[in-house]
Design a protein around this motif. Structure first.
Motif, PDB file in Angstrom:
ATOM      1  N   ASP A  87      27.250  62.423 108.505  1.00 18.46           N
ATOM      2  CA  ASP A  87      27.171  60.968 108.645  1.00 18.46           C
ATOM      3  C   ASP A  87      28.267  60.231 107.882  1.00 18.46           C
ATOM      4  N   ASP A  88      29.192  60.966 107.260  1.00 14.76           N
ATOM      5  CA  ASP A  88      30.367  60.349 106.635  1.00 14.76           C
ATOM      6  C   ASP A  88      31.546  61.297 106.796  1.00 14.76           C
ATOM      7  N   PHE A  89      31.877  61.567 108.034  1.00 14.04           N
ATOM      8  CA  PHE A  89      32.955  62.487 108.361  1.00 14.04           C
ATOM      9  C   PHE A  89      34.273  61.972 107.781  1.00 14.04           C
ATOM     10  N   LEU A  90      34.983  62.836 107.101  1.00 10.11           N
ATOM     11  CA  LEU A  90      36.244  62.532 106.410  1.00 10.11           C
ATOM     12  C   LEU A  90      36.058  61.576 105.234  1.00 10.11           C
ATOM     13  N   GLN A  91      34.813  61.284 104.866  1.00  5.02           N
ATOM     14  CA  GLN A  91      34.490  60.442 103.700  1.00  5.02           C
ATOM     15  C   GLN A  91      35.223  59.104 103.731  1.00  5.02           C
ATOM     16  N   LEU A  92      35.190  58.432 104.867  1.00  6.04           N
ATOM     17  CA  LEU A  92      35.926  57.175 105.001  1.00  6.04           C
ATOM     18  C   LEU A  92      35.166  55.963 104.462  1.00  6.04           C
ATOM     19  N   LYS A  93      33.880  56.103 104.176  1.00  9.50           N
ATOM     20  CA  LYS A  93      33.141  54.964 103.626  1.00  9.50           C
ATOM     21  C   LYS A  93      33.729  54.527 102.286  1.00  9.50           C
ATOM     22  N   ASN A  94      34.301  55.472 101.578  1.00 12.55           N
ATOM     23  CA  ASN A  94      34.916  55.131 100.288  1.00 12.55           C
ATOM     24  C   ASN A  94      36.138  54.245 100.442  1.00 12.55           C
ATOM     25  N   ASP A  95      36.762  54.251 101.627  1.00 13.70           N
ATOM     26  CA  ASP A  95      37.962  53.448 101.849  1.00 13.70           C
ATOM     27  C   ASP A  95      37.651  52.015 102.242  1.00 13.70           C
ATOM     28  N   GLU A  96      36.385  51.715 102.508  1.00 16.55           N
ATOM     29  CA  GLU A  96      35.889  50.352 102.750  1.00 16.55           C
ATOM     30  C   GLU A  96      36.630  49.643 103.883  1.00 16.55           C
ATOM     31  N   TYR A  97      36.821  50.357 104.990  1.00 19.33           N
ATOM     32  CA  TYR A  97      37.333  49.706 106.198  1.00 19.33           C
ATOM     33  C   TYR A  97      36.270  48.743 106.732  1.00 19.33           C
ATOM     34  N   GLY A  98      36.720  47.667 107.367  1.00 20.74           N
ATOM     35  CA  GLY A  98      35.776  46.739 107.976  1.00 20.74           C
ATOM     36  C   GLY A  98      35.410  47.107 109.392  1.00 20.74           C
ATOM     37  N   LEU A  99      36.299  47.902 110.058  1.00 20.69           N
ATOM     38  CA  LEU A  99      36.060  48.336 111.429  1.00 20.69           C
ATOM     39  C   LEU A  99      37.015  49.471 111.742  1.00 20.69           C
ATOM     40  N   LEU A 100      36.544  50.435 112.544  1.00 18.13           N
ATOM     41  CA  LEU A 100      37.391  51.530 112.993  1.00 18.13           C
ATOM     42  C   LEU A 100      37.118  51.812 114.468  1.00 18.13           C
ATOM     43  N   ASN A 101      38.177  52.085 115.211  1.00 18.42           N
ATOM     44  CA  ASN A 101      38.065  52.538 116.595  1.00 18.42           C
ATOM     45  C   ASN A 101      38.728  53.907 116.691  1.00 18.42           C
ATOM     46  N   PRO A 102      37.944  54.990 116.760  1.00 16.95           N
ATOM     47  CA  PRO A 102      38.529  56.330 116.830  1.00 16.95           C
ATOM     48  C   PRO A 102      38.971  56.680 118.248  1.00 16.95           C
ATOM     49  N   HIS A 103      39.953  57.559 118.343  1.00 19.15           N
ATOM     50  CA  HIS A 103      40.430  58.048 119.636  1.00 19.15           C
ATOM     51  C   HIS A 103      41.112  59.387 119.406  1.00 19.15           C
ATOM     52  N   PHE A 104      40.916  60.329 120.336  1.00 16.72           N
ATOM     53  CA  PHE A 104      41.556  61.637 120.230  1.00 16.72           C
ATOM     54  C   PHE A 104      42.625  61.785 121.304  1.00 16.72           C
ATOM     55  N   GLY A 105      43.799  62.228 120.881  1.00 10.90           N
ATOM     56  CA  GLY A 105      44.908  62.462 121.784  1.00 10.90           C
ATOM     57  C   GLY A 105      46.045  63.139 121.042  1.00 10.90           C
ATOM     58  N   ASP A 106      46.961  63.703 121.798  1.00 12.23           N
ATOM     59  CA  ASP A 106      48.093  64.430 121.210  1.00 12.23           C
ATOM     60  C   ASP A 106      49.189  63.433 120.841  1.00 12.23           C
ATOM     61  N   ILE A 107      49.169  62.980 119.593  1.00 11.18           N
ATOM     62  CA  ILE A 107      50.098  61.925 119.194  1.00 11.18           C
ATOM     63  C   ILE A 107      51.504  62.461 118.933  1.00 11.18           C
ATOM     64  N   ASP A 108      51.620  63.744 118.539  1.00 12.36           N
ATOM     65  CA  ASP A 108      52.944  64.299 118.232  1.00 12.36           C
ATOM     66  C   ASP A 108      53.408  65.290 119.297  1.00 12.36           C
ATOM     67  N   ASN A 109      52.685  65.347 120.425  1.00 16.35           N
ATOM     68  CA  ASN A 109      53.091  66.138 121.590  1.00 16.35           C
ATOM     69  C   ASN A 109      53.312  67.616 121.260  1.00 16.35           C
ATOM     70  N   ASP A 110      52.405  68.164 120.426  1.00 17.56           N
ATOM     71  CA  ASP A 110      52.494  69.581 120.090  1.00 17.56           C
ATOM     72  C   ASP A 110      51.455  70.415 120.830  1.00 17.56           C
ATOM     73  N   GLY A 111      50.741  69.785 121.771  1.00 16.68           N
ATOM     74  CA  GLY A 111      49.793  70.518 122.593  1.00 16.68           C
ATOM     75  C   GLY A 111      48.369  70.501 122.103  1.00 16.68           C
ATOM     76  N   VAL A 112      48.079  69.875 120.962  1.00 16.16           N
ATOM     77  CA  VAL A 112      46.704  69.764 120.470  1.00 16.16           C
ATOM     78  C   VAL A 112      46.389  68.301 120.175  1.00 16.16           C
ATOM     79  N   ALA A 113      45.103  67.946 120.341  1.00 13.47           N
ATOM     80  CA  ALA A 113      44.679  66.564 120.131  1.00 13.47           C
ATOM     81  C   ALA A 113      44.539  66.257 118.650  1.00 13.47           C
ATOM     82  N   ASP A 114      44.970  65.065 118.261  1.00 13.07           N
ATOM     83  CA  ASP A 114      44.837  64.565 116.898  1.00 13.07           C
ATOM     84  C   ASP A 114      43.839  63.408 116.895  1.00 13.07           C
ATOM     85  N   LEU A 115      43.454  62.962 115.710  1.00 12.70           N
ATOM     86  CA  LEU A 115      42.522  61.847 115.571  1.00 12.70           C
ATOM     87  C   LEU A 115      43.290  60.580 115.217  1.00 12.70           C
TER      88      LEU A 115
END
Length: 740
Positions: free
Chosen positions: A419-447
């Motif tokens: 329920d706190d994947f990557l422990q981001l609650k400590n960073d106190e973001y107000g909103l996050l929109n996650p998406h998975f895709g290959d951002i560096d075009n190495d053949g695997v999806a990133d977050l």
């Protein structure tokens, strides 16, 4: 001004004059999304069919037969998100569960501020009463099919100068009950000064509704000031903001009253002494500041009241819910079940009614799908905003929740793993929109993570293609990219050059197109891709001296909340786009020409199978869609995050997903049952010795042994989610299983 109430024409017919122009792109719709079989949710060792029911914040409840089968459904209307939900019973009293019926939602009329479900005109059919500052009734006009009169009729009362609407302060909840015992519902409402309760008696005949004002001091009590003191007999209330529920609680023939206040989490109960003391008028003689006496009502903020039969035993139960827009994790909907006595005997049954069966993460749920453990099916990562503590005035932050999918019998089954994947609650973001895709075009999806500040960060996936995800320790910010507020990223190769580009939605309602380059570099091509604009609009008019309209101005609201998802969902080689908005609607752009100046939307993306018609379905506010295939059947699912903190899922009617099918693999290991209660049987189906290792979700080794050919081992595990690795020769297989 309530922006949700502004009439919105949107884009349904905006560009009809330009269809022939090559600058526009559109085609006939061949994809429709439908209410499909819902994924299952394993929560607190129970399996629920309501896991993807969208979450709850501030619901009002009632019973009404919406499909004309003689059995009433349980209806919830959530004022926080302006969302209607219909729960249909499956089973019998004492052994039942609810099934969400999305197709019946369109039967209900539009509601505002609060809702009551009762027979107003005495024809035996349940009507709907609602209103923001005036009481309005939608008459049930059902015969062969269920329908309601439109527009709703404003309830009025007689005055010497003519009939006037019954009005109340915005934010208050009036109540209707038979005060005088004539079988017709009357009205109780605080006066415009918020001081005393006015009693309007029903003097109607049929649907020609009319009331008369009997007294402006009904019950002879007054609420005092901001401290929620109530005086029986006199005084003055210093502010508006109260909710009422009238009922004959003790069955003595007079009407008692529940009262809640803007300033308190409690509800007071006022007992009417008219019958017991042979009084001529209704008079409150006893005040309970905690009620029911056992387990009194104590909702997070400003309780509301509903009467509805939730367990189908023929008795009306009491449901109290929070009316604050402040996101809280559960504990918002308290159910008091009613006993079989000839009076109301309320007993606290559940503080998380229906919520305990759902994914409900507070508010602003934003989902993404990915194969976290590399086992070939789609798992879930969901962002949700809530408080750091139970205090509604504490800091609100966003966290990520990971749900692992263990499909069974062709149905996705999700279990919370973190329920706190990557422990981001400590960073106190107000909103996050996650998406998975290959951002560096190495053949695997990133977050990727879009933030409330308009920035985008990413966690690089260091795993090989097809393996379990292995994220880098820290997030990296994409430099030179800032869309303003509430970035919603979506990776897609727009121009077909083999390098992923970025389409980013934002609070302003447009779509930003960033062309991808070498490494992780993006160059802004346009802030107005396809001229997509999810902002609703309204018109203001200029009139001449005679009141005739001589000019009009179209005004867009500044908030649009665009949230894109892109893919070839019907395998026709063309790009499809769905965009969520801040105003409850989603817009489908099928087979777009990515180079066109304008994309032509179709708001009527939802095919209602009950009506056999297409609808522009309203899902509340800030809808966040994702194309996916949750159950692995090769067909597109549409997953949506809701402002209520939950998720909803829609399927497609026999349309193939635009991705290559994965051929079936002959496994050397079989594992059963899955999910399990404790014991798991693991069989080596190969002709070779196989090494078995089992890890928990924290990466700790919990079991290791070797199985000979055709050997079966029985192992016991504690509750949790596990990954099994089977190594035979040079081949490694992975399995995921759940122990409840």
């Amino acid at each position: 001004m309530n922006l949700r109430k502004i009439t919105s024409l949107w884009f349904t017919v905006l560009f009809s004059a330009f269809v022939a122009s090559p600058a526009f792109a559109q085609r006939a719709m061949k994809v429709r999304f439908v209410a499909d079989q819902q994924p299952l949710l394993v929560q607190n060792a129970d399996t629920s069919v309501l896991g993807f029911a969208g979450g709850l914040q501030s619901p009002y409840f009632g019973n009404i037969d919406l499909d004309n089968d003689g059995v009433e459904e349980l209806v919830a209307w959530d004022v926080f998100n302006d969302r209607k939900m219909v729960y249909q019973r499956s089973g019998t009293a004492g052994n039942y569960h609810y099934i969400l019926q999305k197709d019946l939602e369109e039967v209900l009329p539009r509601m505002a501020a609060f809702s009551l479900f009762l027979d107003v005109d005495g024809d035996g059919l349940t009507d709907v009463v609602t209103g923001e500052d005036k009481l309005r009734v939608f008459f049930n006009a059902s015969s062969d099919s269920v329908r309601f009169s439109a527009p709703g009729k404003v309830l009025k009362y007689q005055t010497p100068d003519g009939d006037e609407p019954i009005v109340f302060q915005i934010g208050e909840q009036p109540t209707m009950a038979d005060i005088d015992g004539d079988g017709r519902p009357d009205v109780l409402v605080f006066d415009n000064n918020g001081q005393r309760v006015i009693y309007y008696r029903n003097i109607s005949k049929g649907k020609s509704l009319l009331f008369e004002e009997v007294t402006t001091k009904w019950g002879f009590f007054i609420e005092n000031g901001l401290n929620f003191d109530i005086s029986l007999g006199a005084a003055k209330k210093a502010h508006p903001g109260s909710r009422l529920l009238a009922l004959d609680q003790n069955g003595d023939g007079d009407v008692d009253l529940f009262v809640s206040d803007l300033s308190s989490p409690n509800a007071y109960f006022l007992e009417n002494g008219r019958a017991d003391n042979n009084l001529k008028v209704d008079s409150m003689v006893t005040l309970y500041t905690e009620y029911p006496v056992n387990n009194p009502i104590e909702i997070t903020y400003f309780p509301s009241f509903s009467l509805a039969d939730v367990n189908f035993d023929g008795e009306k139960d009491l449901i109290c819910s929070n009316t604050s827009s402040s996101p809280v994790l559960n504990g918002l909907v308290w159910l008091y079940t009613n006993g079989p006595q000839p009076y109301y005997d309320f007993e606290l049954s559940n503080k998380y009614f229906l919520q305990d069966q759902m994914i409900d993460l507070g508010a602003s749920a934003s989902p993404a799908v990915f194969d976290y453990d590399g086992d070939g099916d789609e798992d879930l990562l969901v962002a949700g905003v809530n408080h750091l503590s139970d205090n509604v005035f504490s800091l609100q932050v966003v966290g990520l929740s990971l749900y692992i999918n263990t499909p069974a019998n062709g149905r996705a089954v999700f279990t919370l793993a973190d329920d706190d994947f990557l422990q981001l609650k400590n960073d106190e973001y107000g909103l996050l929109n996650p998406h998975f895709g290959d951002i560096d075009n190495d053949g695997v999806a990133d977050l990727l993570l879009g933030t409330d500040k308009g920035e985008i960060y990413y966690y690089k996936n260091n795993a090989k293609a097809g393996a379990a995800f292995n994220f880098s320790t820290n997030a990296t910010k994409i430099e030179g990219l800032d869309v303003g507020t509430n970035a919603a990223p979506c990776l897609f190769d727009v121009d077909g050059d083999g390098i992923n580009d970025l389409i980013v939605g934002e609070l302003s309602g447009n779509l930003n197109y960033y062309k991808g380059g070498a490494g992780v570099t993006f160059t802004l091509k346009t802030e107005n891709w396809g001229h997509v604009k999810t902002n609703t609009f309204y018109y203001t008019y200029t009139k001449d001296g005679n009141g005739n309209i001589i000019d009009s101005t179209k005004n867009y609201l500044s908030v649009g909340g665009s949230h894109p998802t892109i893919g070839d969902i019907d395998n026709d080689g063309k790009t499809d786009l769905m965009v969520g908005s801040a105003w409850g609607k989603m817009y489908f752009y099928p087979a777009i020409d990515v180079n066109a100046t304008y994309f032509i939307p179709d708001a009527f993306w939802y095919h209602n199978q009950y009506y056999n018609a297409n609808f522009a379905k309203d899902l509340g506010e800030y809808i966040k869609p994702v194309f996916c295939d949750l159950n692995g059947d090769g067909k597109t699912d549409l997953l949506t995050g809701t402002f209520n903190g939950g998720l909803e899922v829609f399927g497609t009617d026999s349309v193939m997903v635009g991705v290559a099918e994965v051929p079936a693999v002959q496994r050397n290991i079989s594992l059963f049952p899955n999910p399990s209660q404790s014991l798991v049987h693991i069989r080596n189906e190969s002709n070779f010795p196989t090494e078995i290792t089992v890890y928990n979700m924290q990466g700790k080794l919990v079991e290791k042994r070797q199985l000979m050919a055709a050997q079966t081992a029985t192992m016991a595990f504690n509750s949790g989610i596990y990954l099994l690795s089977a190594r035979s020769g040079g081949k490694v297989e992975t399995f995921k299983f759940v122990v409840n």
